[in-house]
Design an enzyme around this catalytic site. Structure first.
Site, PDB file in Angstrom:
ATOM      1  N   GLU A   1       0.833  -1.209   0.000  1.00  0.00           N
ATOM      2  CA  GLU A   1       0.000   0.000   0.000  1.00  0.00           C
ATOM      3  C   GLU A   1       0.867   1.257   0.000  1.00  0.00           C
ATOM      4  OE1 GLU A   1      -3.457   1.964   2.901  1.00  0.00           O
ATOM      5  OE2 GLU A   1      -2.051   0.468   3.681  1.00  0.00           O
TER       6      GLU A   1
ATOM      7  N   LYS B   1      -9.564   2.240  -2.757  1.00  0.00           N
ATOM      8  CA  LYS B   1      -9.985   1.692  -1.468  1.00  0.00           C
ATOM      9  C   LYS B   1     -11.401   2.153  -1.133  1.00  0.00           C
ATOM     10  CE  LYS B   1      -8.319   1.263   3.300  1.00  0.00           C
ATOM     11  NZ  LYS B   1      -7.257   1.686   4.238  1.00  0.00           N
TER      12      LYS B   1
ATOM     13  N   CYS C   1      -5.301  -2.687   2.472  1.00  0.00           N
ATOM     14  CA  CYS C   1      -5.187  -2.557   3.920  1.00  0.00           C
ATOM     15  C   CYS C   1      -6.333  -3.257   4.653  1.00  0.00           C
ATOM     16  CB  CYS C   1      -5.089  -1.077   4.283  1.00  0.00           C
ATOM     17  SG  CYS C   1      -4.632  -0.763   5.999  1.00  0.00           S
TER      18      CYS C   1
END
Length: 496
Positions: free
Chosen positions: A259, A319, A365
């Site tokens: 990430e 995300k 994540c």
């Protein structure tokens, strides 16, 4: 209650002390029974939840320490503050279970209510279902592999329901203890049976090269070493791909950066993408974590798939589940902790179809902690890739608990998962949740893994969280239903 709750957190990874739940929940249920009213029971549940989540999330303090020069005043508040938000999730079942008569019916009610309210954590801000009690079975090695297999049928929330029941049953006396032992044996046999009866088929999934740059968060924030960071990732990629290609055979090779690994705006940087393409020469694709600005100027935490020698952006994913207080500012807070305006959320999980690579589902994540929400149900991938940066949380329980969530998603969905983490722990799991390889915390290097094949869609993969919801409701029916004293007798219903 605070101490009992804090001790119960020892059941979570990496301590994995599951038996501690038995005395801790016994203390809580005894306090619930002894309370003079539902309000007293709720207070006891609240305190238990406060202790549980303060201890279980102690590592959040490490993230504040990274920016202690600005947010020093939040250091003692980070973990207790989050626990205050989560504690009502434990207070509600403590109060409502008193609708059932004391004894085995109240225990059933508590287990069902705990599960339902715990599942409700996905609705707090952008969701924070961290550390459900079902994760306490993610023991290291083969034993853990066996005990988490039922998640393929009932999910981690179903495991939470069973976990609470097993911990409470000894309170029902000798018969309850025997029932707990029998249930544990059935659980183990079911897990062993699934492993034995669902062998992994031949794989067309790629050989993945997981690149762990081990860049401290202070270096990333400072931005003074961006060129050195980029060169480090290029060198690791070059060596990792060169090592993977000879043994890959007919499999494609895919390299993965964590990430926000690229220190810049990769989508706009043609030269950097060509350099990445050259470093990964021979690989079918590269998966790169990077920030980007959309057409409206909003920042997005993204991952991009690069292909070809020019590093063409073949696909990208933004995300969707943003971290509250980290990536966006909850409106309820009277003070500002997120830099700037925060980030914009993506449109939800999806599947990439890259040239010569089996369909893959990208996750960024902590999106991987959302049970039943990691796969596009209309376009099921053959494997999952999770990129993350756990450097914020130091060498604590946080990265280990995060890794446990990755393992559980592999079992629930029947899909292998590859995970690249900036400072660790990078790892890969097969579709049974068995760990194939790992690169530990605070190490710089490359992990090369040939991913196994996916399994057929699991029962949980098909029906999702409806399964644990129905199981929890099934617990409540005999627990909260009217108790008939005799034929034609009036129902005896306990009140709060």
């Amino acid at each position: 209650m605070l101490v009992a709750g804090a001790l119960a957190a020892l059941a979570f990874p990496p301590v994995d002390l599951f038996p501690i739940l038995i005395p801790c929940l016994a203390v809580l249920t005894a306090a619930i029974d002894a309370a003079a009213s539902w309000r007293g029971a709720a207070r006891r549940g609240f305190l238990f939840g406060l202790g549980l989540h303060t201890a279980g999330l102690y590592w959040l303090t490490d993230a504040i320490l990274v920016r202690a020069d600005t947010f020093w005043w939040l250091v003692p508040l980070a973990s207790p503050g989050c626990a205050l938000i989560l504690a009502p999730i434990a207070a509600a079942p403590a109060a409502l279970c008193r609708l059932a008569p004391a004894g085995w019916r109240r225990l059933l009610a508590f287990a069902g209510l705990w599960t339902l309210f715990d599942m409700g954590r996905v609705f707090i801000f952008s969701g924070f279902p961290w550390n459900p009690l079902g994760t306490t079975w993610e023991l290291p090695g083969r034993l853990g592999d066996v005990m988490i297999q039922p998640a393929a049928w009932i999910g981690v929330d179903g495991l939470t329901l069973c976990t609470v029941l097993l911990a409470l049953l000894p309170q029902a006396g000798r018969r309850g203890a025997l029932a707990a032992l029998a249930g544990l044996a059935v659980w183990g046999l079911a897990g062993w049976g699934r492993l034995a009866l669902t062998p992994l088929p031949a794989s067309r999934n790629p050989t993945v090269v997981l690149v762990q740059g081990n860049v401290p968060e202070t270096e990333k924030i400072g931005g003074n070493d961006n060129v050195a960071i980029f060169r480090r990732y290029l060198a690791l990629t070059r060596s990792g791909v060169a090592r993977a290609l000879p043994g890959a055979g007919d499999r494609p090779v895919v390299f993965v950066w964590p990430e926000s690994a690229f220190p810049g705006l990769l989508q706009e940087d043609d030269i950097a993408r060509r350099m990445i393409g050259a470093a990964g020469d021979g690989a079918a694709a590269g998966v790169i974590g990077a920030m980007r600005a959309d057409t409206e100027g909003r920042w997005r935490n993204s991952v991009m798939a690069l292909t070809g020698p020019e590093g063409q952006v073949a696909d990208l994913y933004d995300k969707s589940h943003l971290v509250p207080f980290g990536e966006y500012q909850p409106r309820l807070l009277p003070f500002h902790v997120v830099p700037g305006e925060g980030m914009a959320a993506g449109g939800g999980v999806r599947t990439w179809h890259l040239p010569d690579v089996a369909p893959v589902g990208p996750l960024i994540c902590y999106e991987v902690i959302f049970s039943g929400q990691v796969v596009d149900a209309k376009d099921r991938p053959d494997w999952l890739v999770n990129v993350t940066n756990d450097a914020w949380y130091g060498d604590s329980a946080g990265p280990r608990q995060h890794l446990a969530a990755v393992r559980m998603r592999a079992v629930e969905e029947g899909l292998p998962v590859a995970r690249a983490a900036n400072t660790g722990i990078s790892a890969a799991f097969d579709a049974h949740g068995h760990e194939l390889a790992r690169l530990g915390w605070n190490r710089q290097g490359v992990l090369t893994v040939a991913l196994g094949a996916p399994l057929p869609e699991t029962l949980f993969g098909r029906w999702g969280r409806w399964i644990p919801i129905l199981l929890a409701v099934a617990m409540l029916l005999p627990a909260l239903g009217p108790r008939v004293r005799g034929i034609g007798g009036r129902p005896d219903v306990r009140r709060l």
